[in-house]
Write a protein that holds these residues in place. Sequence first.
Motif, PDB file in Angstrom:
ATOM      1  N   LEU A 143       0.846   4.056   3.386  1.00 46.34           N
ATOM      2  CA  LEU A 143       0.249   3.098   4.309  1.00 46.34           C
ATOM      3  C   LEU A 143      -1.254   2.950   4.075  1.00 46.34           C
ATOM      4  N   ALA A 144      -1.907   4.045   3.717  1.00 49.28           N
ATOM      5  CA  ALA A 144      -3.348   3.981   3.446  1.00 49.28           C
ATOM      6  C   ALA A 144      -3.632   3.038   2.283  1.00 49.28           C
ATOM      7  N   LYS A 145      -2.831   3.116   1.238  1.00 51.96           N
ATOM      8  CA  LYS A 145      -3.024   2.235   0.092  1.00 51.96           C
ATOM      9  C   LYS A 145      -2.708   0.793   0.461  1.00 51.96           C
ATOM     10  N   GLU A 146      -1.650   0.587   1.222  1.00 50.01           N
ATOM     11  CA  GLU A 146      -1.266  -0.771   1.597  1.00 50.01           C
ATOM     12  C   GLU A 146      -2.316  -1.445   2.474  1.00 50.01           C
ATOM     13  N   GLU A 147      -2.975  -0.653   3.338  1.00 51.53           N
ATOM     14  CA  GLU A 147      -3.957  -1.223   4.256  1.00 51.53           C
ATOM     15  C   GLU A 147      -5.377  -1.141   3.720  1.00 51.53           C
TER      16      GLU A 147
END
Length: 335
Positions: free
Chosen positions: A36-40
């Motif tokens: 999620l960190a990479k996606e956001e």
Amino acid sequence: MAATLVGTGRRRARTNGSEVRMGRSSKDKRDIYYRLAKEEGWRARSAFKLLQLDQEFNLFTGVNRAVDLCAAPGSWSQVLSRKLRGQEEKAEKGEEVKIVAVDLQAMAPLPGVTQIQGDITKVSTAQEIIRHFEGQPADLVVCDGAPDVTGLHDVDEYIQAQLLLAALNITTHVLKPGGTFVAKIFRGKDVTLLYSQLKIFFSGVTCAKPRSSRNSSIEAFVVCQNYSPPEGYVPNMSNPLLDHSYDVDFNQLDGPNRVIVPFLACGDLSAFDSDRTYPLQLHADKQYQYTPPAQPPICPPYQQACHLRKNNLLSREDALSVGPSQRPEPPAESN
């Protein structure tokens, strides 16, 4: 299910005759907050920890000047930048938001964040922070710093405690009365000693565990509110804490004689479980796609080792002759 290795370093798995590309790193598959960190666009999964602490404690309300200690790679500075500058844009009139990030390591630039590459145990660093705030104290100080853990819990807890006290020390130089201090802590048998030290300077101290922090980890965060140092206290780097009565057998006391550290779990039950393994494809109608980290590490200590391993040079005599200019960028990783 059979899995085979391909040249790119990714894995492909065949299920019922269909081929599904898996993550480039096992973290993609194992850690939902890493993905999620990479996606956001966050630089590290730790961004969610500060976001969940804010949900519980409203850390950013009324904050115009914030300091991020031990900031690299910058995920908490990202949160401060997005949240505080977003509040500034919504407000018609208000004081300009200023954010200062401090770390010994280099950190890639962030919009609206002033970076100081310095030591938090030096009074010169505190003076430089105040100078960037034009002589005004900070409203909020956060610190997500942690030592390289050894696996020996007593040693790790002690080193982390010293880092927390160093952060507290510089905080007493830069934080305004009534301000808030948030820092990482390793919860162990001597946590009440740290709690008693923090209570000298803050009327409210809570030990909080965000849902994005793994349950298997002893990591937690102290949220210290309403900074109110003792009357006449003068911050001093050489003597950061006041002497006060603390019985060595304090932790063995029972009942009301023992100080209980308030502990609060942050993040509601709808949040993802940081210890659970989730499939790459979370939704049936949305295909998983690999997302590179927002910001790879800058000059990490393992850069040469990664290059030697990638080029099969670990056992060759000419491996040491490879110069820094010949080394490619290291593989992207994240906290």
